[in-house]
Structure formats: structure tokens, C-alpha cells
Write an enzyme that holds these catalytic residues in place. Structure first.
Site, PDB file in Angstrom:
ATOM      1  N   LYS A  54       2.692 -15.748   2.980  1.00 44.80           N
ATOM      2  CA  LYS A  54       2.988 -16.423   1.712  1.00 44.80           C
ATOM      3  C   LYS A  54       4.473 -16.761   1.752  1.00 44.80           C
ATOM      4  CE  LYS A  54       1.745 -17.920  -2.342  1.00 44.80           C
ATOM      5  NZ  LYS A  54       0.871 -19.096  -2.481  1.00 44.80           N
ATOM      6  N   TYR A  79       0.810  -1.218   0.000  1.00 46.65           N
ATOM      7  CA  TYR A  79       0.000   0.000   0.000  1.00 46.65           C
ATOM      8  C   TYR A  79       0.847   1.273   0.000  1.00 46.65           C
ATOM      9  CZ  TYR A  79      -4.692  -1.849   0.526  1.00 46.65           C
ATOM     10  OH  TYR A  79      -5.892  -2.437   0.293  1.00 46.65           O
ATOM     11  N   ASP A  99     -12.919  -8.784   3.531  1.00 48.16           N
ATOM     12  CA  ASP A  99     -14.170  -8.641   2.758  1.00 48.16           C
ATOM     13  C   ASP A  99     -14.788 -10.009   2.493  1.00 48.16           C
ATOM     14  OD1 ASP A  99     -14.073  -5.918   2.629  1.00 48.16           O
ATOM     15  OD2 ASP A  99     -14.167  -5.778   0.444  1.00 48.16           O
ATOM     16  N   ASP A 131      -3.405 -18.317   0.484  1.00 45.78           N
ATOM     17  CA  ASP A 131      -4.344 -18.947  -0.467  1.00 45.78           C
ATOM     18  C   ASP A 131      -5.212 -19.981   0.241  1.00 45.78           C
ATOM     19  OD1 ASP A 131      -1.957 -20.304  -0.118  1.00 45.78           O
ATOM     20  OD2 ASP A 131      -1.697 -20.872  -2.207  1.00 45.78           O
ATOM     21  N   ASP A 140      -6.930  -6.830   3.538  1.00 52.04           N
ATOM     22  CA  ASP A 140      -7.984  -6.126   2.793  1.00 52.04           C
ATOM     23  C   ASP A 140      -8.873  -7.138   2.082  1.00 52.04           C
ATOM     24  OD1 ASP A 140      -9.399  -4.045   1.502  1.00 52.04           O
ATOM     25  OD2 ASP A 140      -8.081  -4.193  -0.248  1.00 52.04           O
TER      26      ASP A 140
HETATM   27  C1  IPM Z   1     -10.718  -1.004   3.152  1.00 49.97           C
HETATM   28  C2  IPM Z   1     -10.823  -0.350   1.811  1.00 49.97           C
HETATM   29  C3  IPM Z   1      -9.607   0.543   1.597  1.00 49.97           C
HETATM   30  C4  IPM Z   1      -8.370  -0.343   1.621  1.00 49.97           C
HETATM   31  C5  IPM Z   1      -9.584   1.405   0.340  1.00 49.97           C
HETATM   32  C6  IPM Z   1     -10.896   2.134   0.127  1.00 49.97           C
HETATM   33  C7  IPM Z   1      -8.443   2.377   0.372  1.00 49.97           C
HETATM   34  O1  IPM Z   1     -10.945  -1.296   0.816  1.00 49.97           O
HETATM   35  O2  IPM Z   1     -10.635  -0.291   4.167  1.00 49.97           O
HETATM   36  O3  IPM Z   1     -10.706  -2.239   3.204  1.00 49.97           O
HETATM   37  O4  IPM Z   1      -8.019  -0.942   0.610  1.00 49.97           O
HETATM   38  O5  IPM Z   1      -7.770  -0.453   2.670  1.00 49.97           O
HETATM   39 MG    MG Z   2     -11.222  -3.287   1.542  1.00 50.90          MG
END
Ligand code: IPM
Ligand code: MG
Length: 383
Positions: free
Chosen positions: A215, A148, A275, A247, A271
């Protein structure tokens, strides 16, 4: 005790969700004798309209000064394609979040997955694989460095000829006809050690194992990560440590009980995995998130879910993720009774069948499907 908190209402449905989440936070904090006072620090496309910047300098400065931020999501595809097309650097998701994370050195990103049995039927997982209350999945994502911030942080280390030959560029300088492009990924030992120690302490307090995601079979920085996890693990003989390749961790998201524990993962891995894990909750609108600097206590509380722009202004978006983030915030500012009360109230609201549209499967009575404001009022009434 009075506590000032910087408030970013955000874009899309953000302001509607934040209005109810703020009301819940203020009310719940009273249980601990804490008076929350929100101070507006506008960011996002809404701020651009007024200040010509999605991250107005005065908002940024003040939010950092205050040190505790309640952050509604920012971003809206309608603006991304218009103003954002001409000025991509203004797109607020990365602009605001990354700047705040970096400036406030928010190293630890807590993303606890809270599985509500009442929402089980909404999960894409097979019902028998949905965990009950006993399963805990607490993601603690390493929120700095890595891919990042590599190019930005390490730019000055390389003379221009090397940068050109290696294709090291900042995102804003990418033209699109480069022959090669490089994102540098890095971890500093001191930071990873600090992070791991914090993750182990958290696992120890919760009586959970620590699952370190990496990894290491391919990448040197994850070989390094694994060695540090093992070394710091030696300081916590009572916390079982398991190493898991990213993975295979991803595959285990479909069987949540196999990822029972505190999950330590790099910035990019975290990240993506968090999700995926949140999808199993039944709705992304249920995800909560906090980002914390373990040295200074500076913190930002957001929801993993976005701005739901298609629902903006319709009083339809699900505010529960924001409300659960408010609970994380209360615990952080020393209002644990209020935090607990919020989490319990959300559970009771769901148990009694109240649903925002995203949580309804079509089988509920239609009078139990309520809007953003009414959901906020329900939570308040169960406090
Ligand atoms: C999160 C989001 C952010 C990230 C983006 C919007 C910068 O996806 O907080 O998970 O990738 O960290
Ligand atoms: Mg995210």
C-alpha cells in the site's frame, strides 16, 4: 531416519481430521525411508479442560523444542462465549498461534492455492474464470511484526505517558472506553530483506513471477517494503517483479489467473487475501498452510480452515486441507516422494468422485459422499 513431530490435535473436528492426516503422513513418509513419530503437545480448549490453560507451558516448551509442529486448528465458539467470556486471554486462536509464530520466529507463511478442476463448480467464481493446473498462486505471507505484533514488540520503547497519550495498549488491557486506540505496525529492514530474498528464491525455483503486494501509495512502511522488494529483485534478474496495491490485488482474486505467481504480502494483508483466494478453491477445507523459520528450519504445518465445531464428533469434516498440509510437512522434513504421492492421491480421489459433504454439490451419487475417516482411507489407498 526417525523424525519426531509435535502434534496438536486441536478442538472441534480437529482431532478427527488430524487422526486421518497423521495416518496419511506416517504412511507416505515411509516412501522416503522416514519414520514419523508424533508426540502429543495438547493446545486449545481441549487442553484447557485438562491443564487450565489453552497453551499449557509444558506443551509450548516441548513443541518449540521439537521444532516441527503438525497443528490441527484450535478454537470453539461454545467455549469462547463461556470460559472465553471471563478469560478472553485464553482464547486459543491468537494465544497459541501467535505465541508459536513469535517464539519460533516463523517468518514465511506458505499458502499455495491448489485449484482442482473437479471442484470448479463449487467455486463462487464464474466457471470460465476458474484457473486450470497451469495457474499457480503461491502466497508467501510475512508472518511476523506488522500490525500483529507491533504493540507487543515495541511496548518497551515508549514511556508510559506516551503510551497513554497515543492509546498504545495490549489487547488484554483494552477496556472499551478508551478515547483513542493504536496498533503499531512495523517492519525491520533486516527481516523484510530476509523474507523477500526467500520469496524470490522460491519464485525462481518455480519459474514464477513475484507479485509484491503493498500500500505504498499511502503508507510509509509499504513504501519501505516496495523499495526493499525492488532492491532484492535486483539480485534475481530472471524473476519478473510486479508491484500490486493490496486493494487491486483483492479485486484480482476474482480473476485468479491475473495473480499467477508467488505473492509476497505483509502479515495482515496476507491473512485477508489468502482466505479470499482460498474461497475460489471451492471449499476452505482445501486450504493448506505452512509457517517456516528460514534460518533454523523450525516449522509449523496447519490448515487455513478452522475447527468445524458444528461437525465435531460426526465424522463429517473435510480432512483434505490437513492432508495437503501433511504433504507440505513431508517435503520440509526431507520426504519429497511421500509429499508428491499425497498430492497425487488427493487429486485421484477427487477425480474418481469421492467427496466429503462440503465438496458435494448435490449432483454426485450419494454413495460417493463419504466421511472424514473414509476420506482418509481413500487417500491411503491411492498412495
Ligand atoms: C490465520 C488465522 C490467524 C491469523 C488467527 C487465528 C490468529 O486467521 O492463520 O490466517 O490471523 O493469522
Ligand atoms: Mg486468517
Amino acid at each position: 531416519m526417525k523424525k519426531i513431530i509435535a502434534l496438536v490435535r486441536g478442538d472441534g473436528s480437529g482431532p478427527e481430521m488430524m487422526a486421518v492426516a497423521c495416518a496419511v503422513a506416517v504412511e507416505a513418509a515411509k516412501k522416503d525411508g522416514v519414520e514419523i513419530v508424533f508426540e502429543e503437545t495438547p493446545m486449545g480448549w481441549c487442553a484447557y479442560k485438562e491443564y487450565g490453560d489453552t497453551l499449557p507451558p509444558q506443551s509450548f516448551k516441548r513443541a518449540v523444542e521439537i521444532g516441527t509442529i503438525f497443528f490441527g486448528a484450535v478454537g470453539d465458539p461454545a467455549f469462547d462465549n463461556t470460559i472465553g467470556g471471563e478469560k478472553p486471554e485464553m482464547k486459543p486462536e491468537a494465544r497459541c498461534l501467535l505465541a508459536l509464530r513469535k517464539r519460533m520466529a516463523l517468518l514465511l507463511n506458505f499458502r499455495p492455492m491448489i485449484f482442482y478442476p473437479e471442484l470448479r463448480h463449487l467455486s463462487p467464481l464464474r466457471p470460465e474464470l476458474i484457473p486450470d493446473w497451469v495457474v499457480k498462486q503461491i502466497f508467501i505471507r510475512f508472518l511476523l511484526q506488522d500490525t500483529y505484533f507491533g504493540n507487543l514488540d515495541l511496548m518497551d520503547l515508549f514511556p508510559i505517558e506516551i503510551r497513554v497519550s497515543l492509546g498504545i495498549k495490549l489487547k488484554k488491557d483494552v477496556i472499551g472506553d478508551e478515547d483513542m486506540i493504536t496498533d503499531l505496525a512495523y517492519f525491520f529492514r533486516e527481516t523484510v530483506e530476509k523474507y523477500m530474498r526467500a520469496a524470490f528464491i522460491h519464485a525462481q525455483q518455480l519459474g514464477l513471477p513475484l507479485i509484491s503486494v503493498d500500500k505504498a501509495n499511502v503508507m510509509s512502511r509499504y513504501e519501505f517494503w516496495r523499495k526493499i522488494a525492488t532492491k532484492i529483485g535486483g539480485e534475481f534478474p530472471d524473476v519478473p517483479l510486479r508491484h500490486q496495491f493490496v486493494d487491486s490485488a483483492n479485486a484480482l482474486l476474482f480473476v485468479p489467473e491475473k495473480l499467477h505467481g508467488v505473492i509476497a504480502c505483509g502479515n495482515e494483508h496476507g491473512d485477508i487475501l489468502s482466505d479470499g483466494a482460498a474461497a475460489a478453491l471451492g471449499s476452505m477445507g482445501m486450504m493448506c498452510s505452512s509457517a517456516i523459520n528460514p534460518d533454523t528450519g523450525a516449522a509449523m504445518f496447519e490448515s487455513g480452515a478452522g475447527t468445524a465445531p458444528s461437525l465435531a464428533g460426526q465424522d463429517k469434516a473435510n480432512p483434505l486441507g490437513r492432508i495437503l498440509s501433511a504433504a507440505l510437512m513431508l517435503r520440509h522434513i526431507g520426504a519429497p516422494v511421500g509429499a508428491e504421492a499425497i498430492e497425487k492421491a488427493v487429486m485421484l480421489v477427487l477425480r474418481d468422485g469421492w467427496r466429503t459433504a462440503d465438496l458435494s454439490s448435490g449432483t454426485e451419487c450419494s454413495d460417493k459422499i463419504i466421511g472424514t475417516r473414509a476420506m482418509g482411507e481413500k487417500v491411503l489407498s491411492y498412495l
